[in-house]
Motif scaffolding. Structure first.
Motif, mmCIF file in Angstrom:
data_model
loop_
_atom_site.group_PDB
_atom_site.id
_atom_site.type_symbol
_atom_site.label_atom_id
_atom_site.label_comp_id
_atom_site.label_asym_id
_atom_site.label_seq_id
_atom_site.Cartn_x
_atom_site.Cartn_y
_atom_site.Cartn_z
ATOM 1 N N SER A 66 0.810 -1.221 0.000
ATOM 2 C CA SER A 66 0.000 0.000 0.000
ATOM 3 C C SER A 66 0.840 1.266 0.000
ATOM 4 O O SER A 66 0.290 2.365 -0.022
ATOM 5 N N TYR A 67 2.167 1.130 0.008
ATOM 6 C CA TYR A 67 3.051 2.291 -0.122
ATOM 7 C C TYR A 67 3.430 2.534 -1.580
ATOM 8 O O TYR A 67 3.872 3.611 -1.932
ATOM 9 N N SER A 68 3.310 1.508 -2.413
ATOM 10 C CA SER A 68 3.840 1.550 -3.779
ATOM 11 C C SER A 68 2.871 2.245 -4.729
ATOM 12 O O SER A 68 1.663 1.997 -4.708
ATOM 13 N N SER A 69 3.447 3.109 -5.599
ATOM 14 C CA SER A 69 2.664 3.782 -6.632
ATOM 15 C C SER A 69 2.800 3.103 -7.982
ATOM 16 O O SER A 69 2.326 3.636 -8.988
ATOM 17 N N SER A 70 3.437 1.919 -8.029
ATOM 18 C CA SER A 70 3.570 1.194 -9.291
ATOM 19 C C SER A 70 2.229 0.607 -9.705
ATOM 20 O O SER A 70 1.249 0.658 -8.953
ATOM 21 N N ALA A 71 2.187 0.031 -10.900
ATOM 22 C CA ALA A 71 0.928 -0.517 -11.416
ATOM 23 C C ALA A 71 0.382 -1.619 -10.518
ATOM 24 O O ALA A 71 -0.827 -1.752 -10.330
ATOM 25 N N SER A 72 1.264 -2.434 -9.939
ATOM 26 C CA SER A 72 0.817 -3.537 -9.083
ATOM 27 C C SER A 72 0.670 -3.125 -7.622
ATOM 28 O O SER A 72 0.236 -3.941 -6.803
ATOM 29 N N PHE B 77 -5.774 2.285 -3.704
ATOM 30 C CA PHE B 77 -6.880 1.669 -2.973
ATOM 31 C C PHE B 77 -6.831 2.056 -1.498
ATOM 32 O O PHE B 77 -7.871 2.269 -0.870
ATOM 33 N N TYR B 78 -5.623 2.169 -0.945
ATOM 34 C CA TYR B 78 -5.505 2.610 0.449
ATOM 35 C C TYR B 78 -6.064 4.026 0.614
ATOM 36 O O TYR B 78 -6.771 4.314 1.590
ATOM 37 N N ASN C 103 -3.225 -0.554 -8.255
ATOM 38 C CA ASN C 103 -3.369 0.790 -8.825
ATOM 39 C C ASN C 103 -3.874 0.731 -10.259
ATOM 40 O O ASN C 103 -4.657 1.589 -10.692
ATOM 41 N N GLN C 104 -3.415 -0.279 -11.025
ATOM 42 C CA GLN C 104 -3.871 -0.423 -12.401
ATOM 43 C C GLN C 104 -5.368 -0.686 -12.452
ATOM 44 O O GLN C 104 -6.084 -0.163 -13.309
#
Length: 416
Positions: free
Chosen positions: A43-49, A54-55, A231-232
Motif C-alpha cells: 500500500s506504499y507503492s505507486s507502481s501498477a501492481s 486503494f488505500y 493501482n492499475q
C-alpha cells in the motif's frame, strides 16, 4: 595583502560541505523519514501492481484507515471488534500461530479480508475448511475470457512474447458478482477459492474467486487474486468492485491495512539497517564514516605513489563460460538467453500486435522484408525452447540475431 591560493580556497570550501553533511545526519536521531516495506505491490507503492490508490480510497470513504507494521499478535490485542483487517496480497501468509490468533479475534466479532498473492496464491485455512489453489489446465481452458475485438485477437495471436508465457500466468476472465452495482467485471486471476460453506461473491466460470464465511460472530472474506486492489485496477474502473469486496465483511467504518506480512516476507538485507531497532547504530556508523572521510580528505605530507598491479584478462570469466558450453555441445541456454535479452531490448511486449513499428525500421536498414524478419524471430524462439540446439546452428542464429540487434540501434548501425 597576499590572497590564499586557489587550492587552499577549495580545501577551505570543502570543509563547509563536510560540516553541512554532519548537520544533516545529527537530526536523524530525532526524526527519520518513513519508508515502505520494500515490496513492489504494497500500500506504499505507486507502481501498477501497488495498492496505494486503494488505500487512499479506503481512507477517503471510511472514518479511519491506517497501516499496521507490528506483528499480527500484537495488533490484535489493540483492535476492537468493529474494525476490519485487510491483508491484500501479502509477501507471506500468516503462520499457524498467527492464523489461530486471527480466527480467535474473528470468532469474537472481528472482520478479516485476505486476498491471495498472484505470485504464490496457494494457502489453506483448516479450521474454515478453505483453501486457495492454482487453476488446473481444464479450468484455465474453460475460464470465460474477456470478449475482444477481432483486431485485438489478431494482435494477441501475433504477439511474439506469447512464446515466453508460463503455465500460471494471470488470465483476464469475465467474472460475475453478487453486487447489484457491479454485476460483472474483468477479473485477473490464476487461482480459485475452494470452500463448501462460503457464500460466493465473485465467480468466473465454474470457479469461486471470492467467498464470504461467517466464523463465530465475525466474518471472513477470501479472494483468489489481489489484482482487483492494484493501482492499475483503480485506473481501469475496478474501484467499486474492490470496495464492495471489503464492504462485504462489514460496514465501512474502521480499516487496518496490514503491512507486517510484507515487511517480514520480503528481503531486508539493506532495509534492516534502517529498521527502528538498528537505526541509531546505523546513524552512528554514518557519522563515523563521515568523520573518517573528512579526515582522509585532508593531505598530510607528500602524495604516495600508487602501486600498479599487473593487468588481468577482464573477459576471462566469459572465456571459461564459453569453454563449458563448448564442451557440453548444447547451445540452447545461450540462444534462449540471447533471444530473451533481444526481445526485452526491442520492447516487443509493449507493441503487442504492432510489431511492425519495431521491425519495419530494422528491415529497412537490413534491406529485408519485415515479414521475413518476423518469421525468423518466431523460428529462433521456437528453436530456443527445444531441449538441445546444435552449437553450429546456435552460432548461425545468434549471428543473424546480432545483426538485427545492431540494426535496432540507428546510432550504432553502419550499413556495409
Amino acid at each position: 595583502m597576499n590572497q590564499p591560493s586557489r587550492k587552499k580556497r577549495e580545501r577551505r570550501n570543502a570543509g563547509w560541505f563536510w560540516l553541512a553533511a554532519l548537520c544533516l545526519l545529527l537530526p536523524l536521531h530525532l526524526w527519520f523519514p518513513e519508508f515502505g516495506t520494500g515490496a513492489l505491490d504494497d500500500s506504499y507503492s505507486s507502481s501498477a501492481s501497488g495498492k496505494k490508490a486503494f488505500y487512499l480510497l479506503l481512507d477517503h470513504e471510511s472514518f479511519q484507515t491506517e497501516r499496521n507494521r507490528t506483528p499480527l499478535s500484537v495488533l490484535l490485542q489493540t483492535l476492537d471488534y468493529d474494525e476490519t483487517v485487510c491483508i491484500l496480497g501479502p509477501a507471506r501468509y500468516p503462520s499457524p500461530l498467527e492464523w489461530s490468533s486471527l480466527l480467535a479475534w474473528v470468532e469474537e466479532g472481528g472482520r478479516l479480508v485476505i486476498s491471495a498473492n498472484p505470485k504464490h496464491p496457494q494457502f489453506q485455512v483448516e479450521p474454515l475448511e478453505l483453501s486457495v489453489e492454482y487453476l488446473d489446465e481444464v479450468e484455465r481452458e474453460n475460464m470465460p475470457r474477456v470478449e475482444k475485438k477481432e483486431d485485438d485477437e489478431d494482435k494477441e495471436e501475433s504477439d511474439l512474447s506469447l512464446l515466453m508465457k508460463g503455465e500460471h500466468d494471470l488470465i483476464e476472465a469475465q467474472a460475475s458478482t453478487v453486487f447489484p452495482d457491479v454485476p460483472s467485471l474483468v477479473w485477473d486471476t490464476n487461482a480459485r477459492v475452494t470452500s463448501a460453506t462460503g457464500q460466493a461473491l465473485v465467480t468466473a466460470g465454474e470457479t469461486q474467486q471470492a467467498v464470504r464465511l461467517h466464523h463465530g460472530l465475525g466474518t471472513v472474506v477470501v479472494s483468489a487474486s489481489s489484482e482487483i486492489f492494484s493501482n492499475q485496477s483503480m485506473v481501469d474502473g475496478g474501484s467499486v468492485a474492490a470496495f464492495r469486496l471489503i464492504e462485504a465483511a462489514g460496514p465501512p467504518e474502521y480499516f487496518v491495512v496490514d503491512e507486517s506480512l510484507n515487511a517480514s516476507g520480503t528481503s531486508k538485507v539493506v532495509a534492516l539497517l534502517i529498521d527502528p531497532t538498528f537505526r541509531p547504530l546505523t546513524i552512528q556508523l554514518l557519522i563515523t564514516l563521515l568523520i573518517f572521510g573528512w579526515w582522509r580528505s585532508n593531505r598530510f605530507g607528500p602524495i604516495l605513489s600508487s602501486h600498479i598491479l599487473p593487468r588481468h584478462n577482464i573477459v576471462s570469466h566469459t572465456d571459461n563460460v564459453g569453454n563449458l558450453h563448448y564442451k557440453k555441445a548444447n547451445g540452447r541456454a545461450l540462444l534462449f538467453a540471447y533471444i530473451k535479452q533481444l526481445f526485452s531490448e526491442l520492447n516487443l511486449r509493449h507493441f503487442r500486435g504492432e510489431e511492425h513499428r519495431v521491425l519495419d525500421p530494422i528491415a529497412r536498414r537490413l534491406d529485408e522484408d519485415p515479414k521475413q524478419i518476423k518469421r525468423f524471430l518466431k523460428k529462433a524462439a521456437q528453436i530456443a525452447k527445444s531441449k538441445k540446439v546444435n552449437r553450429h546452428q546456435m552460432g548461425e542464429l545468434i549471428r543473424k540475431l546480432s545483426k538485427i540487434r545492431q540494426a535496432a540501434s540507428p546510432g550504432k548501425y553502419q550499413k556495409k
